[in-house]
Write an enzyme that holds these catalytic residues in place. Structure first.
Site, short mmCIF file in Angstrom:
data_model
loop_
_atom_site.label_atom_id
_atom_site.label_comp_id
_atom_site.label_asym_id
_atom_site.label_seq_id
_atom_site.Cartn_x
_atom_site.Cartn_y
_atom_site.Cartn_z
N GLU A 34 0.88 -1.25 -0.14
CA GLU A 34 0.26 -0.31 0.04
C GLU A 34 0.83 1.36 0.07
O GLU A 34 0.67 2.22 0.90
CB GLU A 34 -1.08 -0.01 1.00
CG GLU A 34 -1.99 -1.16 1.07
CD GLU A 34 -2.75 -1.32 2.48
OE1 GLU A 34 -3.96 -1.74 2.10
OE2 GLU A 34 -2.58 -0.57 3.49
N GLU A 63 -6.76 -7.69 -1.16
CA GLU A 63 -7.21 -7.63 0.16
C GLU A 63 -8.56 -7.35 0.19
O GLU A 63 -9.02 -6.23 -0.67
CB GLU A 63 -6.50 -6.74 1.25
CG GLU A 63 -4.81 -6.93 1.36
CD GLU A 63 -4.39 -6.14 2.24
OE1 GLU A 63 -5.11 -5.40 3.05
OE2 GLU A 63 -3.15 -6.16 2.30
#
Length: 699
Positions: free
Chosen positions: A174, A327
């Site tokens: 991320e 995710e």
């Protein structure tokens, strides 16, 4: 984009020794659908590992991400390497036919790095150097950080590049770290010098004569740190560009080091939808597989359509090729102030939604729910209570269903609608000192997309300036920055008979956030047939609009404008709605300028939902756009509330996100891939349920 070498489901009857995740299919991720999630065995005693793998097999898991946050475990002191535990984990997973997405754990450095080398820690806008003790505590500009991260990635790749479990590499996590310190100042100056060549060019581009900000050399330029008042918007915009590029440099360095060490598997990282710090258009070509993390808020009434928009973005970033949902949460997250959970049925529906919109894999964070640390209340496929739970049974059910959806792998979603979005334009549009700070690029993008979603019409998210051939409708909800190439593409689209719809406050500024001079939208005036002279914030009370009686599909009822309006005049366009009162009374609010079979629509205000829907529906209808059921879009004829309909290749996905049973008419009698049941043309879908339909039976 490369495909996985051989990631697919485990074939019944194979032994662990002969089970190979097949790579003979046409899809990005192989023949089967990837299913699994983040696995953090270093957080657990060794005796749990065998249980984990046994339960993974039971649930149908075939791909796990390993190592994301294991830096301090692998390198507890500078230069030390402890790989033995990872050897055991990878061997254990491979022995049960479970593939690994192996992550160099460089997103979260160990405490010793920041203590020994404080310059590796980021500095915020206020000049405060942040400390270790969380995650993401590094400066992307730090040479020392990047050297240590690269060295670890090299050693990891040398050891595991040929390990049969490793099917994918996952660099970082991320990406989004920002730094305003001296390390960043050095790299920012170098970036600016490459961009502008001379300080004179920078001064001209930034307009530094304003407020006496002229620079004598690049050495005088700083990141946009905390200042007494407003920062130069061009400086802020370029710092955002630099920050995204600097993070991309970190990714590239590790990716290239892994490749040079002998790894041949695809390499990726996880995106985060419409994430402000990073321009994913510039990243998309650097990863081998587009992967994304998605955590829709169950409290939002628009979660389903907003998530669909993100999924269309991910498909678009890969030019339509399959992508990976890296995710999601099977239940609640732990980072919102009030964490409403989603049910396992909702998690299943969102997983099928991702498949419908082009994903070839759905994974979760994480496999086993954390016992300690900040994410101990974040849901997981295997919760604290163990396998005898509704959550784990839901995971088992999903794993079994995904095996039956093999026919969708590698298939594409065809879209005839393009919707423009660009990160620099978004960045420039959120700077302060605008007519109103209530006007949001992302909010308008979502509102416009919602109309498409309610009609079962997919869209490609398109970067301004891209080739628009193949799109019969092009939507421009809000493009604050507009460059000549993008304007030319819109003009070309209309000349090919496309319908183009442009929203308010678009085409305002150039690439350096300087206001384009003349009546606006300067570069599109000839296309839209209207021009404006003033942008105005509107009162809190909605401003009524009057609709032209000659508009053939004018929506019934009362309509209004809010937030922002423009003082416009028609320069040849048909005026379909005007402001009813206030300082803009009598001025156009909605117009249409015909160009042969094509047309350019313009909205000079934030109009009410019903009027926005009417405009977009009319454009879709005039272009002959059909929904996923094969029917032409007709104004006012939306799908039942909450029903999502998507066609991917031969498969028709029906997903009921609503609270009521949805009745609909199918184009033919079809069969459900998940059950092989025959579904009649007239069918009904209960709340929270889904059908994946194809012609003919499958085995």
């Amino acid at each position: 984009m490369k495909r996985f070498d051989d990631v697919a489901e485990r074939v019944p009857g194979q032994t662990p020794e002969t089970s190979r995740l097949s790579g003979t299919g046409s899809g990005t991720l192989g023949d089967g659908i990837c299913f699994g999630g983040d696995y953090n065995p270093e957080q657990w005693p060794r005796e749990t590992w065998a249980e984990d793998v046994e339960l993974m097999v039971r649930a149908g898991v075939n791909l796990v991400t390993v190592g994301v946050f294991s830096w301090s475990t692998i390198e507890p002191s500078p230069g030390e390497r402890r790989f033995e535990w990872l050897d055991e984990v990878l061997d254990l997973l491979h022995g049960s036919g479970i593939a690994v997405d192996l992550a160099p754990p460089t997103a979260s450095p160990p405490p010793w790095l920041g203590l020994r080398y404080p310059e590796t820690l980021p500095v915020d806008r206020d000049g405060v150097r942040l400390a270790a003790g969380s995650r993401n505590h590094y400066s992307p500009a730090s040479v020392v950080y990047r050297e240590h991260a690269r060295a670890l990635a090299v050693d990891l790749a040398r050891r595991y590049a040929k390990h049969p479990a490793v099917r994918l590499w996952h660099v970082g996590n991320e990406y989004g770290e920002l730094d305003y310190g001296d390390e960043a100042a050095r790299e920012f100056r170098a970036w600016l010098q490459r961009r502008y060549g001379s300080i004179e060019e920078l001064n001209d581009a930034w307009g530094t004569a304003v407020w006496s900000q002229g620079y004598g050399s690049f050495d005088e330029v700083l990141p946009p740190r905390r200042a007494p008042y407003l920062i130069n918007p061009a400086q802020s915009l370029d710092f955002r560009r630099y920050s995204s590029d600097q993070l991309l440099t970190c990714f590239r360095e590790q990716r290239d080091a892994i490749r040079a060490a002998g790894a041949t598997q695809p390499i990726t990282t996880n995106f985060m939808g419409f994430f402000p710090p990073v321009d994913y258009w510039s990243w998309a070509g650097e990863v081998d597989v587009i992967a994304d993390d998605q955590y829709p808020d169950p409290a939002s009434p628009h979660a389903a359509s907003d998530t669909a928009l993100v999924q269309d973005l991910m498909r678009s970033l890969g030019d339509g090729r399959p992508w990976l949902l890296m995710e999601q949460a099977i239940g609640g997250v732990s980072w919102r102030k009030h964490n409403l959970p989603r049910s396992v049925d909702e998690a299943r529906l969102n997983s099928l939604q991702a498949l419908a919109r082009g994903a070839d894999g759905v994974c979760f964070f994480q496999w086993r729910q954390a016992r300690t640390g900040p994410e101990r209340f974040h849901s997981a496929l295997l919760p604290h209570a163990g396998a005898d739970t509704e959550v784990f049974r839901g995971a088992e059910r999903l794993g079994a269903e995904l095996k039956r959806l093999r026919p969708v792998v590698g298939e594409r979603v065809d879209a005839r609608v393009g919707i423009l979005f660009d990160w620099p334009s978004w960045w420039a549009a959120v700077e302060p000192a605008r007519p109103t700070e209530r006007y949001s690029t992302l909010e308008q993008l979502r509102r416009w997309y919602r109309v498409l979603w309610r009609h079962g019409v997919p869209a490609d998210v398109v970067r301004p300036g891209a080739d628009l051939r193949g799109y019969d409708v092009v939507l421009v909800p809000h493009s604050y920055l507009l460059e000549p190439r993008a304007a030319d593409r819109l003009r070309e689209a209309v000349s090919r008979s496309a319908q183009v719809v442009v929203g308010a406050f678009s085409g305002v500024a150039d690439a350096n956030a300087g206001i384009l001079q003349g009546r606006f939208p300067v570069l599109l005036r000839d296309l839209v047939g209207v021009s404006g002279e003033e942008w105005m914030a509107l009162p809190d009370e909605p401003t009524p609009l009057s609709l032209d009686a000659g508009w053939d599909v004018a929506p019934r009822g009362e309509h209004s404008a809010s937030v922002l309006g423009e003082r416009l005049r028609s320069d040849g366009a048909d005026v379909l709605a005007t402001f009813g009162d206030g300082p803009l009374a009598g001025h156009p609010a909605v117009t249409r300028n015909r160009h042969g079979a094509g047309a350019a629509w313009y909205l000079g205000a934030v109009v009410s939902d019903a009027l926005l829907a009417a405009v977009l529906e009319a454009a879709l209808h005039d272009a002959g756009i059909e929904n996923a059921l094969g029917g032409r879009v007709r104004p006012g004829k939306q799908l039942p509330d909450g029903l999502e309909v998507v066609r991917r290749g031969p498969a028709l996905f029906l997903l009921n996100h609503g609270r009521n049973t949805a009745g609909l008419e199918l184009p033919a009698t079809l069969h459900d891939l998940m059950t092989n049941e025959r579904i009649d043309r007239a069918t009904a879908l209960a709340p929270g349920t889904a059908l994946v339909l194809i012609e003919g039976r499958t085995t």
